[in-house]
Design an enzyme around this catalytic site. Structure first.
Site, short mmCIF file in Angstrom:
data_model
loop_
_atom_site.label_atom_id
_atom_site.label_comp_id
_atom_site.label_asym_id
_atom_site.label_seq_id
_atom_site.Cartn_x
_atom_site.Cartn_y
_atom_site.Cartn_z
N TYR A 181 -28.46 58.51 -11.88
CA TYR A 181 -29.59 57.82 -11.31
C TYR A 181 -29.66 56.43 -12.07
CZ TYR A 181 -32.81 58.62 -15.46
OH TYR A 181 -33.43 58.41 -16.60
N CYS A 182 -30.09 55.42 -11.27
CA CYS A 182 -30.16 53.88 -11.61
C CYS A 182 -31.41 53.37 -10.95
CB CYS A 182 -28.98 53.21 -11.47
SG CYS A 182 -28.47 53.09 -9.81
N THR A 183 -31.56 52.00 -10.98
CA THR A 183 -32.50 51.55 -10.42
C THR A 183 -32.63 51.50 -8.99
OG1 THR A 183 -32.62 49.83 -12.21
CG2 THR A 183 -34.19 49.28 -10.46
N ILE A 210 -34.30 54.97 -8.50
CA ILE A 210 -35.66 55.24 -9.00
C ILE A 210 -36.42 54.73 -7.96
CG2 ILE A 210 -37.24 54.59 -10.84
CD1 ILE A 210 -34.57 54.24 -12.64
#
Length: 247
Positions: A181-183, A210
């Site tokens: 996951y990342c922004t 996210i």
């Protein structure tokens, strides 16, 4: 809150970059939008802010180009635009990894949507019973202010350090389902593809990152705020500007 903030990206081959840059900049300027659009041979990555009407008009204009017709921006609100100006930049990559073999346009890694991930996190395993492991692909200054419960965090100085970190730690992931996951989804998409190239079989990316997770769920299993790349500094789990902007 009167300003609509959007972020979106798409990996798609682009060969008209100078002309596309001028068209995007002209349209954004005409709509009084502020923010940054990155264009590269591998695709588009954008962060824009403006009125509801202006944002809707820009997205409609973007969708009129068949290459971008399926882009679904992530949204949040603020009292004022969190950008000082409008920039459209040409880059070598829309997210720098420096691994030319990783080409998301050629086929995405499997993605898990926000609601399914929340259910997996509550269960502690995926639907096949495999242990779940969350992998944060962001930089250290981002992970310091918020993360998923018990996520692996390599404290990266930049995303270019990810391939080396994962290569040295492959045993950790054996037999597990990994969700990177990342922004907003862009880094974890490249990360998941690279892990697949390494022969890791049960790898997913969090679809929309996210921001999509916080948009579509109640934020359970997430702690802290989410760093964003604008003057807000971070948004809280309701996607409102966080009260603090530094780790």
């Amino acid at each position: 809150m009167s300003t609509v903030n959007i972020s979106a990206y798409k990996f798609i081959s682009l060969d008209d970059l100078p002309m596309l840059r001028e068209r995007v900049l002209e349209h954004c300027t005409a709509l009084a939008l502020k923010g940054t659009v990155l264009l590269a041979p591998e695709g588009i990555n954008l962060f824009l802010a403006g009125s509801r009407m202006a944002i809707d008009e820009f997205v409609a204009w973007l969708h009129a180009d068949h290459r971008f017709a399926d882009i679904v921006p992530k949204e949040s609100l603020s009292d004022a635009p969190p950008f000082g100006r409008m920039r459209v930049r040409l880059k070598k990559e829309i997210i720098t990894m420096r691994l030319p073999t990783v080409r998301p346009e050629g086929g995405r890694a499997p993605a898990v949507d926000a609601l399914t991930l929340q259910r997996w996190l509550a269960q502690g395993h995926d639907d096949d019973g495999r242990e779940l492991l969350m992998l944060d692909t962001r930089n250290e200054y981002e992970t310091a202010i918020g993360a998923f419960d018990d996520a692996v965090d390599y404290r990266l100085a930049s995303f270019t350090g990810f391939p080396g970190a994962i290569a040295a730690d492959r045993e950790r992931y054996a037999g597990k389902t990994v969700v990177s996951y990342c922004t907003g989804g862009i880094r974890c998409e490249k990360a998941a593809l690279h892990m697949q190239d390494l022969g890791m079989p049960h790898v997913y990316q969090l679809d929309g990152g996210i921001l999509r997770y916080l948009e579509q769920t109640d934020g359970a299993h997430w702690h802290g705020d989410c760093f964003v790349f604008d003057e807000r500094g971070a948004v809280d789990p309701t996607l409102a500007p966080a009260l603090r902007s530094d780790p």
